[in-house]
Design an enzyme around this catalytic site. Structure first.
Site, mmCIF file in Angstrom:
data_model
loop_
_atom_site.group_PDB
_atom_site.id
_atom_site.type_symbol
_atom_site.label_atom_id
_atom_site.label_comp_id
_atom_site.label_asym_id
_atom_site.label_seq_id
_atom_site.Cartn_x
_atom_site.Cartn_y
_atom_site.Cartn_z
ATOM 1 N N GLU A 74 0.819 -1.214 0.000
ATOM 2 C CA GLU A 74 0.000 0.000 0.000
ATOM 3 C C GLU A 74 0.857 1.270 0.000
ATOM 4 O O GLU A 74 0.409 2.363 0.334
ATOM 5 C CB GLU A 74 -1.009 -0.054 1.157
ATOM 6 C CG GLU A 74 -2.134 -1.040 0.799
ATOM 7 C CD GLU A 74 -3.038 -1.466 1.951
ATOM 8 O OE1 GLU A 74 -2.594 -1.412 3.107
ATOM 9 O OE2 GLU A 74 -4.177 -1.859 1.691
ATOM 10 N N TYR A 120 -12.080 16.440 19.876
ATOM 11 C CA TYR A 120 -10.731 16.081 19.437
ATOM 12 C C TYR A 120 -10.696 15.461 18.043
ATOM 13 O O TYR A 120 -9.719 15.611 17.313
ATOM 14 C CB TYR A 120 -10.030 15.200 20.476
ATOM 15 C CG TYR A 120 -9.543 16.046 21.622
ATOM 16 C CD1 TYR A 120 -8.283 16.652 21.562
ATOM 17 C CD2 TYR A 120 -10.360 16.324 22.710
ATOM 18 C CE1 TYR A 120 -7.853 17.482 22.587
ATOM 19 C CE2 TYR A 120 -9.941 17.152 23.733
ATOM 20 C CZ TYR A 120 -8.678 17.727 23.670
ATOM 21 O OH TYR A 120 -8.252 18.564 24.668
HETATM 22 ZN ZN LIG Z 1 -5.148 -1.932 3.905
#
Ligand SMILES: [Zn+2]
Length: 214
Positions: A74, A120
């Site tokens: 990735e 947050y």
């Molecule tokens: Zn992934």
């Protein structure tokens, strides 16, 4: 921080997320900028619970792999954030259960994935963009992030998991945990007509904390 310290920090934070069930098996990947403009990246097929500081994929400033194991498949996702956001010092991607569940809910706002439940999440993430489903390893994921032109620090890959960039590794990890926690809250409160933050409260947060909110 020395490179040795950075390598240690990547592995400690990854293990912490693994131990708390934020990404299982050999899922998730993490990267950080080194002081010489290169990158440290988690290798392909590795578990967040067992990353080895000495075997992280090390790229030089020109993007060449100079040591360590082969990087995550990735990688195009990570490169897309570094190339479009000059402030990105780290990128984290998880296969986190509640945010994936929320990505499959009908009627989720693709431009602003998380409902405004807590301050947050807004302060650390800005608006989170929901991207469509892509086949694993499809470079089109990176293209989709590049298409945002650096305007978002956090995206959610539908049916897959969140990806968050931060100024450093700790900021990126804190922000992606906030994303997962908020998706979990959204799942918990779904159907209860929850008292979310009002548009005025959101705007006050955006102004006061100088949140990127395009
Ligand atoms: Zn992934």
């Amino acid at each position: 921080m020395t490179e040795t310290q950075l390598r240690e920090q990547i592995c400690v934070l990854a293990k912490s997320m693994f131990d708390r069930g934020l990404t299982g098996g050999s899922t998730g990947n993490i990267s950080a900028r080194t002081s010489d403009g290169g990158l440290l990246v988690s290798p392909t097929g590795t578990s967040f619970g067992r990353l080895d500081p000495a075997r992280l994929s090390r790229f030089d400033a020109a993007g060449q792999l100079i040591s360590g194991d082969q990087p995550t498949k990735e990688m195009p996702l990570h490169s897309a954030f570094y190339d479009t956001r000059s402030t990105a010092g780290a990128v984290v991607h998880l296969h986190a259960c509640h945010s994936v569940a929320w990505s499959m809910m009908p009627g989720v706002d693709a431009d602003n994935f998380l409902p405004p439940l807590t301050p947050y999440a807004i302060m650390k993430l800005g608006k989170v963009k929901l991207l469509p489903f892509f086949m694993p390893g499809d470079p089109a994921m990176g293209d989709a992030v590049r298409g945002l032109a650096g305007k978002r620090s956090a995206v959610m890959l539908a049916n897959h998991g969140p990806v968050v960039a931060g100024k450093d590794i700790e900021a990126a990890c804190n922000a992606i945990e906030e994303l997962e926690d908020t998706a979990r809250l959204a799942m918990m409160m779904r159907g209860y007509d929850a008292n979310a933050l009002s548009p005025e409260q959101v705007q006050n947060l955006v102004t006061k904390f100088d949140v990127e909110w395009d």
